[in-house]
Design a protein around this motif. Sequence first.
Motif, mmCIF file in Angstrom:
data_model
loop_
_atom_site.group_PDB
_atom_site.id
_atom_site.type_symbol
_atom_site.label_atom_id
_atom_site.label_comp_id
_atom_site.label_asym_id
_atom_site.label_seq_id
_atom_site.Cartn_x
_atom_site.Cartn_y
_atom_site.Cartn_z
ATOM 1 N N ASN A 144 0.889 -1.526 -0.001
ATOM 2 C CA ASN A 144 0.250 0.409 -0.219
ATOM 3 C C ASN A 144 0.860 1.164 0.314
ATOM 4 O OD1 ASN A 144 0.987 0.509 3.029
ATOM 5 N ND2 ASN A 144 -0.653 -1.287 3.411
ATOM 6 N N ARG A 145 0.071 2.303 0.023
ATOM 7 C CA ARG A 145 0.857 3.466 -0.073
ATOM 8 C C ARG A 145 1.636 4.276 1.283
ATOM 9 N NH1 ARG A 145 -2.524 8.928 -1.720
ATOM 10 N NH2 ARG A 145 -3.457 7.924 0.588
ATOM 11 N N VAL A 146 0.989 3.622 2.547
ATOM 12 C CA VAL A 146 1.976 4.296 3.679
ATOM 13 C C VAL A 146 3.374 3.318 3.712
ATOM 14 C CG1 VAL A 146 1.780 4.336 6.289
ATOM 15 C CG2 VAL A 146 0.223 4.588 4.674
ATOM 16 N N GLN A 147 2.968 1.582 3.454
ATOM 17 C CA GLN A 147 3.928 0.524 3.282
ATOM 18 C C GLN A 147 5.382 0.924 2.324
ATOM 19 O OE1 GLN A 147 2.085 -2.688 2.995
ATOM 20 N NE2 GLN A 147 2.850 -3.380 5.273
ATOM 21 N N ARG A 150 7.223 4.122 3.714
ATOM 22 C CA ARG A 150 8.147 4.181 4.134
ATOM 23 C C ARG A 150 9.449 3.271 3.849
ATOM 24 N NH1 ARG A 150 10.339 5.927 9.090
ATOM 25 N NH2 ARG A 150 11.097 3.765 9.642
ATOM 26 N N ILE A 151 9.374 2.539 2.636
ATOM 27 C CA ILE A 151 10.218 1.788 2.050
ATOM 28 C C ILE A 151 11.105 2.742 1.340
ATOM 29 C CG2 ILE A 151 10.965 0.007 0.762
ATOM 30 C CD1 ILE A 151 8.855 -1.507 1.019
ATOM 31 N N GLN A 157 17.373 6.772 4.101
ATOM 32 C CA GLN A 157 17.905 7.303 4.507
ATOM 33 C C GLN A 157 19.449 6.523 5.352
ATOM 34 O OE1 GLN A 157 16.072 6.512 8.631
ATOM 35 N NE2 GLN A 157 13.712 7.935 8.311
ATOM 36 N N SER A 158 18.845 5.018 4.625
ATOM 37 C CA SER A 158 20.535 4.128 4.472
ATOM 38 C C SER A 158 21.407 4.589 3.622
ATOM 39 C CB SER A 158 19.952 3.028 4.470
ATOM 40 O OG SER A 158 20.788 1.734 3.396
ATOM 41 N N LEU A 205 9.976 -4.327 6.231
ATOM 42 C CA LEU A 205 9.226 -4.683 4.849
ATOM 43 C C LEU A 205 9.251 -5.247 4.168
ATOM 44 C CD1 LEU A 205 9.203 -0.180 6.196
ATOM 45 C CD2 LEU A 205 7.209 -2.138 6.790
ATOM 46 N N VAL A 206 10.476 -5.376 4.047
ATOM 47 C CA VAL A 206 10.617 -5.670 2.243
ATOM 48 C C VAL A 206 11.044 -7.964 1.908
ATOM 49 C CG1 VAL A 206 12.225 -6.199 0.476
ATOM 50 C CG2 VAL A 206 11.916 -3.989 1.721
#
Length: 242
Positions: A144-147, A150-151, A157-158, A205-206
Amino acid sequence: RPDDDKLCKRLWLKIAQHVINAKKPASEVMELVRRSNRLGIEDILPFFPDFTRVDDFKDDICVALEDYEAQIQDLRGEMDEATRTAESMQRDMASLKNRFAILNVEETCQVCTQPLWLRQLYVFPCQHSFHADCLTRRVVSTCNRVQRRRIHELQNQSVEIAKQRRQLRLTPLVAKAKTGSNGAKENDEQLEQQLRKVKQQLDALVAGECVLCGEAMIKSIAEPFIDMDDSTAASTEDEWVI
């Protein structure tokens, strides 16, 4: 509803208090408690005078104590079961640290069919294996769009943390002399910890489940085999003609 139950109990308590204040016989009070189906002996005892004879309530008090004992035993059993479950989970988590998979040299990515050893990879207990970037693209296309947002945030950030660590390691010796080698080492360790946390969140997540035999694949059953918006849909549709 819960609110109605609370209100009914308060009303029954008012009635019981009125009956006790009217100095009705104990048998009548206990009959009222039984009729209410909401009150217990422990609810009405505070309304009695301090020097009330317990003999009138002896049987009801014994029954209440037996019920409490049964509840305590049930709770103790549930606590023991929860403790055993927690210990089992701890053992499973400890064993996961030593878990490994044996792959063939010819093993390929399930998405791009290229050899796995070319890039960073993921291997699942079901023996499905993917390149990290291939798996990420596959997950992003189905989540979904939220996930998805976040990814992307974790990936950025990484990259940023890795860039900071690279700049820190390339800092000239003069700058290190000003800040101190210990300070540079501490900064690098902090960045390493931050990078580890970001990767753990990204992995959750992934790689939380296999995209070929997990929930995402089950949900995709309702999707059509041919995407009509795709430019190659016409040729693909011809291939499926019987």
